[in-house]
Design an enzyme around this catalytic site. Structure first.
Site, PDB file in Angstrom:
ATOM      1  N   GLU A  32      11.637 -46.111 -24.410  1.00  0.00           N
ATOM      2  CA  GLU A  32      10.783 -45.545 -23.355  1.00  0.00           C
ATOM      3  C   GLU A  32      11.636 -44.706 -22.404  1.00  0.00           C
ATOM      4  O   GLU A  32      12.731 -45.127 -22.014  1.00  0.00           O
ATOM      5  CB  GLU A  32      10.111 -46.701 -22.608  1.00  0.00           C
ATOM      6  CG  GLU A  32       8.685 -46.452 -22.242  1.00  0.00           C
ATOM      7  CD  GLU A  32       7.760 -46.302 -23.456  1.00  0.00           C
ATOM      8  OE1 GLU A  32       7.541 -45.149 -23.891  1.00  0.00           O
ATOM      9  OE2 GLU A  32       7.258 -47.333 -23.945  1.00  0.00           O
ATOM     10  N   GLY A 120      -5.225 -42.722 -18.963  1.00  0.00           N
ATOM     11  CA  GLY A 120      -4.309 -43.343 -18.007  1.00  0.00           C
ATOM     12  C   GLY A 120      -3.844 -44.731 -18.410  1.00  0.00           C
ATOM     13  O   GLY A 120      -3.270 -45.465 -17.608  1.00  0.00           O
ATOM     14  N   ALA A 121      -4.080 -45.106 -19.658  1.00  0.00           N
ATOM     15  CA  ALA A 121      -3.741 -46.468 -20.103  1.00  0.00           C
ATOM     16  C   ALA A 121      -2.365 -46.536 -20.751  1.00  0.00           C
ATOM     17  O   ALA A 121      -1.969 -47.579 -21.261  1.00  0.00           O
ATOM     18  CB  ALA A 121      -4.806 -46.973 -21.075  1.00  0.00           C
ATOM     19  N   SER A 125      -3.523 -40.411 -24.138  1.00  0.00           N
ATOM     20  CA  SER A 125      -4.743 -39.627 -24.324  1.00  0.00           C
ATOM     21  C   SER A 125      -4.445 -38.139 -24.170  1.00  0.00           C
ATOM     22  O   SER A 125      -5.095 -37.302 -24.798  1.00  0.00           O
ATOM     23  CB  SER A 125      -5.803 -40.063 -23.307  1.00  0.00           C
ATOM     24  OG  SER A 125      -5.297 -39.924 -22.003  1.00  0.00           O
ATOM     25  N   SER A 126      -3.457 -37.796 -23.369  1.00  0.00           N
ATOM     26  CA  SER A 126      -3.131 -36.368 -23.154  1.00  0.00           C
ATOM     27  C   SER A 126      -2.702 -35.715 -24.459  1.00  0.00           C
ATOM     28  O   SER A 126      -3.198 -34.651 -24.831  1.00  0.00           O
ATOM     29  CB  SER A 126      -1.988 -36.211 -22.154  1.00  0.00           C
ATOM     30  OG  SER A 126      -2.274 -36.881 -20.977  1.00  0.00           O
ATOM     31  N   ASP A 170       4.982 -38.195 -27.656  1.00  0.00           N
ATOM     32  CA  ASP A 170       3.541 -38.438 -27.827  1.00  0.00           C
ATOM     33  C   ASP A 170       2.899 -37.413 -28.754  1.00  0.00           C
ATOM     34  O   ASP A 170       2.107 -37.755 -29.628  1.00  0.00           O
ATOM     35  CB  ASP A 170       2.840 -38.411 -26.463  1.00  0.00           C
ATOM     36  CG  ASP A 170       3.403 -39.452 -25.515  1.00  0.00           C
ATOM     37  OD1 ASP A 170       4.177 -40.315 -25.975  1.00  0.00           O
ATOM     38  OD2 ASP A 170       3.078 -39.403 -24.317  1.00  0.00           O
TER      39      ASP A 170
HETATM   40  C1  GLA Z   1       4.900 -40.357 -21.429  1.00  0.00           C
HETATM   41  C2  GLA Z   1       5.452 -39.029 -21.921  1.00  0.00           C
HETATM   42  C3  GLA Z   1       6.415 -39.222 -23.072  1.00  0.00           C
HETATM   43  C4  GLA Z   1       7.479 -40.270 -22.755  1.00  0.00           C
HETATM   44  C5  GLA Z   1       6.845 -41.525 -22.176  1.00  0.00           C
HETATM   45  C6  GLA Z   1       7.866 -42.508 -21.694  1.00  0.00           C
HETATM   46  O1  GLA Z   1       4.111 -40.944 -22.411  1.00  0.00           O
HETATM   47  O2  GLA Z   1       4.405 -38.165 -22.332  1.00  0.00           O
HETATM   48  O3  GLA Z   1       7.007 -37.982 -23.399  1.00  0.00           O
HETATM   49  O4  GLA Z   1       8.449 -39.756 -21.909  1.00  0.00           O
HETATM   50  O5  GLA Z   1       5.970 -41.240 -21.105  1.00  0.00           O
HETATM   51  O6  GLA Z   1       8.642 -42.965 -22.748  1.00  0.00           O
END
Ligand code: GLA
Length: 386
Positions: A32, A120-121, A125-126, A170
């Site tokens: 993360e 936002g979970a 979703s973005s 993501d």
């Molecule tokens: C969000 C960002 C990712 C990543 C995570 C944290 O989801 O979109 O690119 O940085 O936070 O790991």
């Protein structure tokens, strides 16, 4: 694709859609805040997805319906600009803008969007929205784009329009996800490999515990972490490190006096988290879920204490998991500041865990959490209709 969306599209636009595309949200097993630091991540696509129906229109304008919000918006492709408020329309405009920036000529569009990735979970979703839209547009305008370029354009759209300086994890997993597989990705080189996640044989599940906490400040805090991590890296580089992936905790200690405390702590998280991702992959290869669970707990501790992106509600999930028989590991997932945690737990113990978690949240006056049983699903797809 449910019939009702097809009928809704036809009723709104008085014509048939030509393309149907969809893209998944994700969980992240571990790794993360490492993606924008050139490190390792281990995400998996989930069965929750964003869907798009699309067709061309010939007046150069885009008309878009967001079913989940019951809203319809229109904009001109010649006047794309961020609202400054990170609205859902920013994602749609951002994707059009990113394709135009690449030199592709777009025409007008009718779009209908819906989905079940919670907002936002921490389940991305973005990216599901960006990637599903990109897949639809690429198909409809017959654009040649490699899958990793699609991921990159989704990221670029997010940087410029909603304004979150996100990494690539993501969008990448939304494109490259595979059923029942996790993806080990080197975010610097984009080298990647899929690994099976044999939870069932071990009688385990991954439970997503959504704290229901949504933080408005998440985007600005996220961008701030990125800056702090960058500041620490600049110091490490001045001392000869090539990047975070090759830096060690010893190296960091030796330059500790040359950076702000916040930068030092961010770097300590990134370097240790990259190690944990590598170890987690080794554990996965052996179906060693006890070790994997330990790395999840450690990851949470580091995100809480060093990266400082956790919240009281997320820490509660970690605390419960630490002391719950049958729970192998638990940690916050995604950017943090609210959102969800994942819990690696014996299938036979998950109901008891949920009960305990509901009771504990209630006692503390936290929002009532929502639990999601997650399946690991396929990446994005698009098909021509009719
Ligand atoms: C969000 C960002 C990712 C990543 C995570 C944290 O989801 O979109 O690119 O940085 O936070 O790991």
């Amino acid at each position: 694709m449910p019939e009702k969306h097809m009928a809704g599209y036809q009723a709104l636009f008085h014509s048939d859609p030509r393309v149907y595309a969809s893209a998944p949200g994700r969980i992240n097993i571990i790794g993360e805040h490492t993606d924008y630091n050139g490190g390792y991540v281990l995400p998996a696509a989930i069965h929750l997805r964003t869907h798009v129906l699309a067709a061309r229109r010939n007046d150069g304008s885009v008309r878009v319906r967001a079913e989940n919000f019951g809203e319809t918006a229109s904009f001109s492709l010649d006047a794309l600009s961020p609202s400054g408020k990170a609205l859902w329309t920013d994602y749609v405009q951002g994707v059009c803008w990113a394709l135009k920036e690449e030199g592709f000529r777009l025409g007008g569009l009718n779009l209908m969007i819906w989905g079940d990735v919670p907002l936002g979970a921490g389940l991305s979703s973005s990216a599901a929205l960006e990637v599903s839209l990109l897949m639809a547009l690429v198909k409809i305008f017959d654009i040649e784009l490699s899958p990793d370029k699609i991921a990159r354009l989704g990221q670029k759209a997010e940087h410029q329009f909603p304004g979150v300086k996100c990494g690539l994890m993501d969008q990448f997993i939304s494109v490259f996800g595979r059923k029942n597989r996790v993806l080990f990705l080197d975010c610097e080189t984009l080298a990647h490999e899929h690994y099976p996640l044999n939870l069932e044989n071990a009688g385990l599940v991954i439970l997503v515990h959504d704290t229901q906490v949504r933080r408005a400040l998440a985007a600005s805090e996220y961008n701030k972490r990125r800056q702090e991590a960058g500041a620490a890296l600049a110091v490490l580089k001045a001392e000869g490190a090539a990047g975070y992936k090759t830096a060690t905790l010893d190296m960091l200690e030796s330059v500790r006096g040359k950076m702000e405390t916040a930068a030092y702590k961010r770097a300590r998280h990134i370097i240790s988290e990259d190690d944990r991702v590598r170890l987690a992959v080794e554990a996965l290869k052996k179906d060693d879920f006890q070790s994997l669970g330990c790395y999840l707990f450690q990851s949470h501790e580091s995100l809480k204490d060093d990266y400082e992106v956790s919240s009281a509600e997320l820490d509660l999930v970690y605390d419960l998991g630490r002391n719950f028989p049958g729970c192998y590991g638990a940690r916050m997932v995604g950017a943090g500041f609210g959102g969800s945690a994942i819990v690696l737990i014996k299938a036979s113990r998950q109901e008891a865990f949920k009960e305990k978690a509901l009771e504990a949240a209630g006692q503390r006056g936290y929002p009532r959490p929502v639990f999601r049983d997650i399946l690991i699903g396929e990446g994005a797809s698009a098909v021509l209709l009719g």
